[in-house]
Enzyme design. Structure first.
Site, PDB file in Angstrom:
ATOM      1  N   TYR A  53       0.809  -1.215   0.000  1.00  0.00           N
ATOM      2  CA  TYR A  53       0.000   0.000   0.000  1.00  0.00           C
ATOM      3  C   TYR A  53       0.845   1.269   0.000  1.00  0.00           C
ATOM      4  O   TYR A  53       0.400   2.311  -0.499  1.00  0.00           O
ATOM      5  CB  TYR A  53      -0.994  -0.016   1.162  1.00  0.00           C
ATOM      6  CG  TYR A  53      -2.168  -0.910   0.852  1.00  0.00           C
ATOM      7  CD1 TYR A  53      -3.213  -0.476   0.036  1.00  0.00           C
ATOM      8  CD2 TYR A  53      -2.207  -2.226   1.313  1.00  0.00           C
ATOM      9  CE1 TYR A  53      -4.259  -1.302  -0.292  1.00  0.00           C
ATOM     10  CE2 TYR A  53      -3.266  -3.061   0.985  1.00  0.00           C
ATOM     11  CZ  TYR A  53      -4.288  -2.590   0.179  1.00  0.00           C
ATOM     12  OH  TYR A  53      -5.321  -3.416  -0.163  1.00  0.00           O
ATOM     13  N   ARG A  56       1.297   1.774  -3.629  1.00  0.00           N
ATOM     14  CA  ARG A  56       0.067   2.259  -4.241  1.00  0.00           C
ATOM     15  C   ARG A  56      -0.181   3.723  -3.878  1.00  0.00           C
ATOM     16  O   ARG A  56      -0.650   4.518  -4.702  1.00  0.00           O
ATOM     17  CB  ARG A  56      -1.127   1.409  -3.786  1.00  0.00           C
ATOM     18  CG  ARG A  56      -1.146   0.001  -4.344  1.00  0.00           C
ATOM     19  CD  ARG A  56      -2.522  -0.611  -4.238  1.00  0.00           C
ATOM     20  NE  ARG A  56      -3.467   0.064  -5.134  1.00  0.00           N
ATOM     21  CZ  ARG A  56      -4.776   0.043  -4.978  1.00  0.00           C
ATOM     22  NH1 ARG A  56      -5.318  -0.582  -3.940  1.00  0.00           N
ATOM     23  NH2 ARG A  56      -5.568   0.672  -5.825  1.00  0.00           N
ATOM     24  N   HIS A 105     -15.085   1.880  -0.364  1.00  0.00           N
ATOM     25  CA  HIS A 105     -13.975   0.953  -0.117  1.00  0.00           C
ATOM     26  C   HIS A 105     -12.820   1.617   0.626  1.00  0.00           C
ATOM     27  O   HIS A 105     -11.718   1.062   0.672  1.00  0.00           O
ATOM     28  CB  HIS A 105     -13.480   0.351  -1.436  1.00  0.00           C
ATOM     29  CG  HIS A 105     -14.467  -0.592  -2.055  1.00  0.00           C
ATOM     30  ND1 HIS A 105     -14.444  -0.929  -3.398  1.00  0.00           N
ATOM     31  CD2 HIS A 105     -15.522  -1.259  -1.518  1.00  0.00           C
ATOM     32  CE1 HIS A 105     -15.437  -1.766  -3.649  1.00  0.00           C
ATOM     33  NE2 HIS A 105     -16.103  -1.978  -2.536  1.00  0.00           N
ATOM     34  N   CYS A 132      -0.479   3.506  17.139  1.00  0.00           N
ATOM     35  CA  CYS A 132      -1.698   4.298  17.006  1.00  0.00           C
ATOM     36  C   CYS A 132      -1.551   5.600  17.774  1.00  0.00           C
ATOM     37  O   CYS A 132      -1.033   5.629  18.895  1.00  0.00           O
ATOM     38  CB  CYS A 132      -2.889   3.513  17.542  1.00  0.00           C
ATOM     39  SG  CYS A 132      -4.419   4.478  17.642  1.00  0.00           S
ATOM     40  N   CYS A 135      -4.436   5.007  20.973  1.00  0.00           N
ATOM     41  CA  CYS A 135      -4.279   3.968  21.998  1.00  0.00           C
ATOM     42  C   CYS A 135      -2.846   3.478  22.151  1.00  0.00           C
ATOM     43  O   CYS A 135      -2.523   2.783  23.112  1.00  0.00           O
ATOM     44  CB  CYS A 135      -5.207   2.790  21.719  1.00  0.00           C
ATOM     45  SG  CYS A 135      -4.726   1.772  20.297  1.00  0.00           S
ATOM     46  N   THR A 172     -17.089   0.742 -14.280  1.00  0.00           N
ATOM     47  CA  THR A 172     -17.220  -0.406 -13.377  1.00  0.00           C
ATOM     48  C   THR A 172     -17.388  -1.692 -14.181  1.00  0.00           C
ATOM     49  O   THR A 172     -17.972  -1.687 -15.270  1.00  0.00           O
ATOM     50  CB  THR A 172     -18.417  -0.252 -12.430  1.00  0.00           C
ATOM     51  OG1 THR A 172     -19.622  -0.242 -13.191  1.00  0.00           O
ATOM     52  CG2 THR A 172     -18.312   1.049 -11.638  1.00  0.00           C
ATOM     53  N   ASN A 197     -18.865   3.165 -20.005  1.00  0.00           N
ATOM     54  CA  ASN A 197     -17.763   2.224 -19.805  1.00  0.00           C
ATOM     55  C   ASN A 197     -17.023   1.982 -21.122  1.00  0.00           C
ATOM     56  O   ASN A 197     -17.529   2.319 -22.196  1.00  0.00           O
ATOM     57  CB  ASN A 197     -18.333   0.887 -19.291  1.00  0.00           C
ATOM     58  CG  ASN A 197     -17.423   0.185 -18.318  1.00  0.00           C
ATOM     59  OD1 ASN A 197     -16.248   0.521 -18.195  1.00  0.00           O
ATOM     60  ND2 ASN A 197     -17.957  -0.812 -17.627  1.00  0.00           N
ATOM     61  N   LEU A 198     -15.848   1.383 -21.017  1.00  0.00           N
ATOM     62  CA  LEU A 198     -15.111   1.006 -22.223  1.00  0.00           C
ATOM     63  C   LEU A 198     -15.802  -0.141 -22.952  1.00  0.00           C
ATOM     64  O   LEU A 198     -15.697  -0.282 -24.164  1.00  0.00           O
ATOM     65  CB  LEU A 198     -13.679   0.589 -21.870  1.00  0.00           C
ATOM     66  CG  LEU A 198     -12.640   1.699 -21.762  1.00  0.00           C
ATOM     67  CD1 LEU A 198     -11.309   1.126 -21.293  1.00  0.00           C
ATOM     68  CD2 LEU A 198     -12.456   2.417 -23.096  1.00  0.00           C
TER      69      LEU A 198
END
Length: 228
Positions: A53, A56, A105, A132, A135, A172, A197-198
């Site tokens: 990530y 990304r 998401h 964190c 906490c 989508t 869409n494509l």
């Protein structure tokens, strides 16, 4: 039309350089999704998931909104009725273009503590040893909805679908539920439905209208038509 509900998927960000799940040779094809996009994978190897990530996030930061993102922001700003934008994407290109979106998401630029559920803006890089801010536990992770987890704001989205006059799905595949079922919900509520869409999606038969082509061309033309 009084109320428009728009669902966007990975296809709207592809022209900004962010690949889709189905891109041949794309980033997702090089990883086992069970290792980097599930709670179980994170529990087994949090460092590997954070590395994925982090890459990304770096890729997303370097991307810019394309004409489709800009057109949707223009529709939200200028349409006489209400325009609700729901996205499956975890990038922030809609916001960068000036739109407001419900991220079902999650978002790459947000972090969450798996222990206490605190959330904050994610730094450029996250690590398994990060504590964190609330906490103090080392349970921080990207604020992303992984496979096997429940998407965000489903009740809110459902209410919008029930009151939509027009539902549009942009970029989508129609393969990922529950988002793939939104067109059926909107149609049952009496909304007109359009797919941009494509190519035709797996749920193409549920749409009243199809606009096929690159999002950067088809979406601005569609918005122009609505605003006329």
């Amino acid at each position: 039309m009084d109320k428009i509900v728009i669902l966007t998927g990975a296809g709207i960000s592809a022209e900004s350089g962010l690949g889709t799940f189905r891109d041949e040779g794309g980033v997702w094809t090089k990883y086992d999704l069970s290792e980097v996009a599930t709670p179980e994978g994170f529990a087994r190897d949090p460092a590997k998931v954070h590395d994925f990530y982090n890459a990304r996030r770096k890729n997303a930061v370097g991307a810019s909104p394309n004409a489709a993102h800009v057109a949707i922001a223009r529709l939200q700003a200028k349409y006489a009725g209400e325009v609700i934008l729901v996205t499956q994407n975890v990038d922030s290109l809609h916001e960068a273009a000036g739109a407001e979106a419900i991220h079902m998401h999650g978002r790459l630029d947000r972090a969450i503590c798996a222990a206490c559920n605190a959330r904050w803006d994610a730094p450029p890089e996250m690590f398994a040893t990060d504590a964190c801010r609330v906490c103090g536990k080392t349970a921080t992770r990207p604020d992303i909805v992984w496979f096997g987890e429940v998407p965000k704001a489903l009740h809110v989205i459902g209410d919008h679908l029930e009151s939509a006059d027009l539902f549009a799905a942009i970029g989508t595949s129609g393969q990922v539920y529950p988002a793939a079922g939104f067109v059926a919900e909107a149609k049952r509520a009496g909304a007109r439905t359009v797919e941009i869409n494509l190519e035709r999606s797996d749920v193409a038969s549920l749409f009243d209208e199809h606009r096929i082509g690159p999002a950067s061309e088809t979406v601005p033309a569609w918005v122009d038509m609505l605003l006329r």
